[in-house]
Design an enzyme around this catalytic site. Structure first.
Site, short mmCIF file in Angstrom:
data_model
loop_
_atom_site.label_atom_id
_atom_site.label_comp_id
_atom_site.label_asym_id
_atom_site.label_seq_id
_atom_site.Cartn_x
_atom_site.Cartn_y
_atom_site.Cartn_z
N ARG A 184 0.83 -1.21 0.00
CA ARG A 184 0.00 0.00 0.00
C ARG A 184 0.87 1.26 0.00
NH1 ARG A 184 -4.15 -0.46 4.81
NH2 ARG A 184 -4.62 1.66 4.10
N CYS A 243 -0.62 6.27 9.16
CA CYS A 243 -1.03 4.93 8.70
C CYS A 243 -2.20 5.12 7.74
CB CYS A 243 -1.40 4.03 9.88
SG CYS A 243 -2.77 4.64 10.89
#
Length: 287
Positions: A184, A243
């Site tokens: 990601r 995050c």
């Protein structure tokens, strides 16, 4: 406004310690379980089926700024105070937080409580999985609680906005450390939320929390330090953790705090905010 007291320096308590102190006065046990939407798991539903005796449930999505389009952003001090007092969580109490993954969402609750002024907060080492594996008692349903007082005062220095992050990246006043999986971070895997571009904040470094958490427990300090330095982060310089939506960024906070290098802030909006904005995006490995 009450003065903030120095936080307790302990971060973890053992299952043995908690079992020996069940029912102790001035102790509150908090189930802070939260799961990614794609898992289909519901923290509150699992809590009602089984939890550590006397525990209350901290709903990360509900105890948040529900007016924000972003998920589980920090609420106002007034809302936070009301939510904690409704759970019987006092600012001066010994608070032990756990989750059903072992170590996943509990650090977010730990960080949130401390950011709002809780004096003595710890995380249960190994969480609910370790508790169950040891055959310790559980109960179901809602737990009764006693009235408590929580004078919430948010330490704004602990929280970075999108503009804070952009400014600190531009003039190199802070390092950005991203907890998401490497695929990601590099932009090779789609984001789980619609409208969020793949990639990362330009100049950010990547340290997936899977490198710091094994079998639901935080790695030792030496392993953490090696992982942080391998990610290209100098722990002696300011760090902002990030995050996907501000949950696992708190695991990075916990890890850095463990090696004596607490971050300067956590980016609450994290990639969900940045990736959906018009801010620049980088892909590939950290540059």
């Amino acid at each position: 406004m009450p003065e903030r007291e120095p936080p307790d320096t302990s971060r973890l308590v053992s299952t043995e310690w908690l079992a020996a102190h069940l029912g102790a006065p001035n102790l509150v046990i908090v189930d802070g379980s939260w799961h990614m939407p794609a898992t289909g798991r519901k923290g509150r539903e699992e809590f009602l089926k089984a939890h550590i005796p006397g525990a209350v449930f901290f709903d990360i999505d509900a105890v948040s700024d529900v007016a924000s389009p972003l998920p589980h952003m920090l609420p106002s001090p007034t809302l936070f105070r009301a939510a904690m007092e409704s759970l019987g969580i006092g600012r001066q109490m010994k608070i032990v937080v756990y989750d059903t993954e072992g170590l996943f969402s509990a650090p977010r609750v730990w960080w949130t409580l401390r950011a709002f002024g809780a004096v003595d907060v710890a995380i249960l080492d190994g969480g609910f999985p370790k508790w169950l594996a040891e055959g310790r008692p559980t109960e179901s349903g809602e737990a009764p609680y006693l009235p408590a007082r929580f004078d919430a005062t948010l330490d704004h220095d602990w929280v970075a906005s999108i503009d804070d992050v952009a400014a600190r990246v531009a003039d190199r006043r802070a390092q950005i450390l991203d907890a998401r999986p490497a695929e990601r971070f590099r932009g090779e895997a789609p984001e789980p939320r619609a409208g969020v571009r793949p990639g990362h904040i330009p100049g950010a470094r990547n340290l997936p929390v899977s490198e710091l958490v094994k079998d639901g427990r935080l790695a030792d300090a030496a392993t953490i330090r090696r992982a942080v330095e391998a990610a290209g982060i100098d722990p002696a310089k300011p760090v902002i953790t990030s995050c996907g939506s501000g949950v696992t960024a708190a695991i990075l906070w916990l890890a850095l705090d463990t090696i004596g290098a607490p971050p300067v802030a956590l980016y609450d909006g994290s990639w969900t905010e940045w990736g959906a904005s018009d801010r620049p995006v980088a892909t590939g490995p950290a540059d």
